[in-house]
Design an enzyme around this catalytic site. Structure first.
Site, short mmCIF file in Angstrom:
data_model
loop_
_atom_site.label_atom_id
_atom_site.label_comp_id
_atom_site.label_asym_id
_atom_site.label_seq_id
_atom_site.Cartn_x
_atom_site.Cartn_y
_atom_site.Cartn_z
N HIS A 43 -6.25 -1.47 3.46
CA HIS A 43 -7.06 -2.66 3.74
C HIS A 43 -8.35 -2.57 2.92
CE1 HIS A 43 -8.34 -6.13 6.03
NE2 HIS A 43 -9.54 -5.57 6.10
N GLU A 88 -9.27 1.89 -4.46
CA GLU A 88 -7.84 1.88 -4.09
C GLU A 88 -7.01 2.63 -5.13
OE1 GLU A 88 -7.62 -2.34 -1.70
OE2 GLU A 88 -7.20 -2.35 -3.83
C1 GRF Z 1 -5.62 -4.92 -2.27
O1 GRF Z 1 -7.02 -5.10 -2.41
C2 GRF Z 1 -5.29 -4.46 -0.88
O2 GRF Z 1 -6.31 -3.73 -0.24
C3 GRF Z 1 -5.09 -5.74 -0.16
O3 GRF Z 1 -4.47 -6.61 -1.07
C4 GRF Z 1 -4.88 -6.24 -2.40
C5 GRF Z 1 -3.63 -6.13 -3.24
O4 GRF Z 1 -3.94 -5.93 -4.59
N1 GRF Z 1 -4.36 -5.58 1.08
P1 GRF Z 1 -2.78 -5.58 -5.64
O5 GRF Z 1 -1.68 -6.61 -5.44
O6 GRF Z 1 -2.29 -4.21 -5.33
O7 GRF Z 1 -3.42 -5.68 -6.97
#
Ligand code: GRF
Length: 185
Positions: free
Chosen positions: A103, A173
């Protein structure tokens, strides 16, 4: 070899980092990338890594088709990486403590129904927070309420915009998600 499936609804930049991380692993493999969107760019990224893909509708998921596919593929862990549909309870129960989500905020803040992507970053900006971050958590039957496994934060300045906040969050992330998965499985 532990078999992982990634569920995603959009671009898939996190999925790509995870596929890259496990590409030469002797511990685990990304056995499937599945999406509820047939035009999700994550499917293109999966093709690049030679990972099989599967698409389904919400109706098919609720009817148990996705669970059938995951079981047929002998999947051990399910990774939600930008997956926007609510997971049916039956599917969560089929992967006890083996389904995790990322998240883009420091839960319990900015979680819950409708709190995803830019909605989160706009709320963080509107609140004037001095930091934001990521939360990796187990999935339970309530949006964003599963046990927190990992969090990382990044400072914000008044000059930050929802777009620059989103970029800072993506950087976190891409830095941590694959490693946290690797430490868990
Ligand atoms: C990410 O920021 C994640 O935290 C959220 O959705 C986004 C997905 O990004 N749940 P991606 O598709 O991996 O670029």
């Amino acid at each position: 070899m532990t078999r992982l499936a990634i569920l995603a609804s959009g671009s898939g930049s996190n999925a790509e980092k995870i596929m890259e991380h496990f590409q030469n692993s002797d511990k685990a493999a990304i056995a499937l990338v599945a999406s509820n969107k047939t035009d999700a760019f994550v499917l293109e990224r999966a093709k690049k890594f030679g990972v099989p893909t599967y698409t389904f509708t919400r109706k098919e998921m609720d009817a148990g088709k996705l669970l059938e596919k995951l079981q047929a593929e002998k999947i051990d862990w399910v990774i939600l990486a930008g997956f926007l549909l609510k997971i049916p309870a039956e599917l969560i129960r089929a992967f006890p403590e083996r389904m995790i989500n990322i998240h883009p905020a420091l839960l319990p803040n900015y979680g819950g129904k409708g709190m995803y992507g830019h909605h989160v970053h706009e709320a963080v900006k509107a609140a004037g927070d001095t930091q934001t971050g990521i939360t990796i958590h187990l999935v339970n039957e309530h949006y964003d309420e599963g046990k927190v496994i990992f969090q990382a934060a990044t400072p914000l300045t008044p000059e930050d915009t929802p777009e620059s906040i989103a970029q800072k969050v993506h950087t976190l992330e891409h830095r941590y998600f694959a490693e946290v998965i690797d430490s868990l499985i």
